[in-house]
Design an enzyme around this catalytic site. Structure first.
Site, PDB file in Angstrom:
ATOM      1  N   THR A  11       1.341  -1.229   0.229  1.00 58.70           N
ATOM      2  CA  THR A  11       0.052   0.664  -0.031  1.00 58.70           C
ATOM      3  C   THR A  11       0.791   1.264  -0.068  1.00 58.70           C
ATOM      4  O   THR A  11       0.275   1.863   0.336  1.00 58.70           O
ATOM      5  CB  THR A  11      -0.914   0.195   0.947  1.00 58.70           C
ATOM      6  N   ARG A  98      22.076  -4.036   2.774  1.00 59.88           N
ATOM      7  CA  ARG A  98      23.094  -3.441   1.561  1.00 59.88           C
ATOM      8  C   ARG A  98      24.200  -3.448   1.570  1.00 59.88           C
ATOM      9  O   ARG A  98      24.886  -3.831   0.524  1.00 59.88           O
ATOM     10  CB  ARG A  98      22.702  -1.534   1.519  1.00 59.88           C
ATOM     11  N   CYS A 127      17.801   5.451  -4.487  1.00 59.48           N
ATOM     12  CA  CYS A 127      17.357   4.868  -5.265  1.00 59.48           C
ATOM     13  C   CYS A 127      17.757   5.977  -5.858  1.00 59.48           C
ATOM     14  O   CYS A 127      18.786   6.334  -7.311  1.00 59.48           O
ATOM     15  CB  CYS A 127      16.005   5.462  -4.548  1.00 59.48           C
ATOM     16  N   GLN A 154      16.042  16.001  -5.235  1.00 56.68           N
ATOM     17  CA  GLN A 154      15.440  14.453  -4.801  1.00 56.68           C
ATOM     18  C   GLN A 154      13.669  14.881  -4.536  1.00 56.68           C
ATOM     19  O   GLN A 154      13.587  16.021  -3.658  1.00 56.68           O
ATOM     20  CB  GLN A 154      16.242  13.977  -3.280  1.00 56.68           C
ATOM     21  N   SER A 157       8.662  12.078  -3.027  1.00 51.81           N
ATOM     22  CA  SER A 157       8.065  10.933  -3.081  1.00 51.81           C
ATOM     23  C   SER A 157       8.938  10.148  -2.814  1.00 51.81           C
ATOM     24  O   SER A 157       9.026   8.867  -1.986  1.00 51.81           O
ATOM     25  CB  SER A 157       7.304  10.278  -4.018  1.00 51.81           C
ATOM     26  N   GLY A 158      10.395  10.778  -1.666  1.00 44.98           N
ATOM     27  CA  GLY A 158      11.410   9.851  -2.016  1.00 44.98           C
ATOM     28  C   GLY A 158      11.157   9.325  -0.242  1.00 44.98           C
ATOM     29  O   GLY A 158      11.575   8.189   0.426  1.00 44.98           O
ATOM     30  N   LYS A 212      24.574   6.658   2.616  1.00 45.43           N
ATOM     31  CA  LYS A 212      24.412   5.975   1.876  1.00 45.43           C
ATOM     32  C   LYS A 212      24.822   5.566   0.905  1.00 45.43           C
ATOM     33  O   LYS A 212      25.152   4.303  -0.579  1.00 45.43           O
ATOM     34  CB  LYS A 212      22.941   4.999   1.690  1.00 45.43           C
ATOM     35  N   ARG A 234      16.682  17.587  -1.082  1.00 46.05           N
ATOM     36  CA  ARG A 234      15.046  18.027  -1.118  1.00 46.05           C
ATOM     37  C   ARG A 234      14.785  19.260  -1.369  1.00 46.05           C
ATOM     38  O   ARG A 234      15.033  19.675  -1.219  1.00 46.05           O
ATOM     39  CB  ARG A 234      13.817  17.540   0.228  1.00 46.05           C
ATOM     40  N   HIS A 241      14.195  11.935  -9.400  1.00 43.23           N
ATOM     41  CA  HIS A 241      14.831  12.749  -8.787  1.00 43.23           C
ATOM     42  C   HIS A 241      16.742  13.223  -9.706  1.00 43.23           C
ATOM     43  O   HIS A 241      16.590  12.646 -10.171  1.00 43.23           O
ATOM     44  CB  HIS A 241      16.392  11.331  -7.475  1.00 43.23           C
TER      45      HIS A 241
END
Ligand SMILES: NC(=O)c1ccc[n+]([C@@H]2O[C@H](COP(=O)([O-])OP(=O)(O)OC[C@H]3O[C@@H](n4cnc5c(N)ncnc54)[C@H](OP(=O)(O)O)[C@@H]3O)[C@@H](O)[C@H]2O)c1
Length: 336
Positions: A11, A98, A127, A154, A157-158, A212, A234, A241
């Site tokens: 969802t 990761r 991403c 970015q 929705s990130g 990251k 952002r 992005h």
């Protein structure tokens, strides 16, 4: 072969996109079961059918061939190890595994050779790092790669569905003159703003997102000492992005040589002139490269700059996850 597949977080922004991409790419699935933090009736659509969403639990996740995780760190940490132990293929969009030794960080266009028959756990990289590495890999292969500096732009929705909703509500409030909501998904309100913080700061002043991108870029490119510096920002964009990238090659190169490499590289659309923006690429799977330009010669090689953009919910997350499954299917590493 036809697979029994679960999607945890179906969802959410990434999970919903995984379901869509599985359908679009006609992955051989016998049964798809969506999971989230709680049950809902007829809340996810797959191949024209409305599916009930199940509450995630260890017992409920047993018996699937493949489980996609797009439910955050908690769900992956709680459930992935037992599934992997039992031989289930786990494709995980969280950051949890990761950087673990012995766990491949697969970007199919770049390092498909890192996948082995005995691997069961496949984290999907950050991403921003996926978009960056798709672009850096042809440079590495053509001219070597010594250093990279990147500033990111970015999308809201990130930060997931909540981030996108907060940004849209913030915009609406500004346009309609309504009371402005408090920022909660972002450190400051995002509408008509640019926020130079993605994730929490550490003692060195970098954010989790910046770390990251640096570490995962090194791992995906197989360049553990690559000199990488990232500034994560952002911006008031819904999806996709963008990144302004400066890089130094390991040997002499030229604009022509790099342009040719981008033209041939899988997963890239190269724009020899003009610009490309997030709104141009939203809903698509390629990483777009534009504004390639030369800067100066150095003692090692040359420095260049470029602009790149990719839909972070698709190539930066869901599409890359589904491509990993397609790779396993093509190699006969999953299913009967
Ligand atoms: N957004 C991006 O651009 C992006 C890109 C790459 C990777 N990621 C990663 O992908 C993951 C999902 O991110 P998102 O942006 O899609 O987040 P999101 O929009 O907030 O969606 C989160 C989903 O996870 C479910 N969930 C939350 N806690 C859970 C739990 N304990 N057990 C099972 N399900 C749980 C939620 O269910 P309810 O609806 O029931 O709350 C929802 O379906 C995160 O690890 C994120 O870091 C995100």
């Amino acid at each position: 072969m036809s697979l029994d597949v679960a999607v945890v977080g179906a969802t959410g922004a990434v999970g919903e996109t995984i379901v869509r991409v599985l359908e679009e790419r006609n992955v051989p699935i016998e049964r798809l079961t969506p999971f989230a933090s709680r049950e809902r009736t007829a809340a996810v659509t797959f191949r024209g059918r409305s599916l009930d969403v199940r509450a995630t639990s260890g017992p409920a996740l047993q018996g699937f061939d493949v489980v996609f995780f797009a439910g955050g760190e908690d769900a992956s940490e709680a459930y992935a190890p037992a599934l992997v132990e039992r031989g289930t293929v786990v494709i995980d969009n969280s950051a949890t595994y990761r950087l673990h030794d012995g766990v491949p960080l697969v970007l199919p266009e770049v390092n498909a050779e890192t996948v082995r028959l005995d691997h069961r756990l496949f984290p999907v990289a950050n991403c921003t790092a996926i978009i960056l590495c798709t672009v850096l890999a042809p440079i590495r292969d053509t001219a070597g790669l010594h250093a990279v500096r990147v500033a990111t732009y970015q999308a809201a929705s990130g930060a997931g569905r909540a981030g996108l909703e907060e940004f849209l509500e913030d915009e609406r409030a500004l346009v309609l003159g309504l009371p402005e909501p408090e920022a909660s998904a972002f450190p400051q309100r995002l509408a008509r703003n640019v926020v130079p913080q993605v994730g929490a700061f550490d003692e060195s002043g970098y954010t989790g997102e910046e770390r990251k991108v640096r570490e995962e870029t090194r791992k995906m490119l197989g360049l553990p000492k690559l000199d990488v510096s990232v500034t994560g920002v952002r911006v008031p964009v819904c999806t996709a992005h963008s990144e302004a990238v400066w890089f130094e090659t390991g040997r002499k190169s030229s604009l022509e040589e790099l342009a040719q490499a981008f033209e041939k590289a899988p997963g890239i659309a190269f724009h020899a002139g003009g610009i490309v923006t997030p709104r141009d690429v939203e809903g698509t799977d390629l990483v777009h490269v534009a504004r390639l330009r030369a800067e100066r010669e150095t003692s090692r090689g040359d420095t260049f700059a470029l602009w790149c953009v990719g839909d972070q919910l698709r190539k930066g997350a869901a599409t890359n996850a589904v491509q990993i499954l397609e790779l396993l299917i093509a190699r006969g590493f999953v299913g009967d």
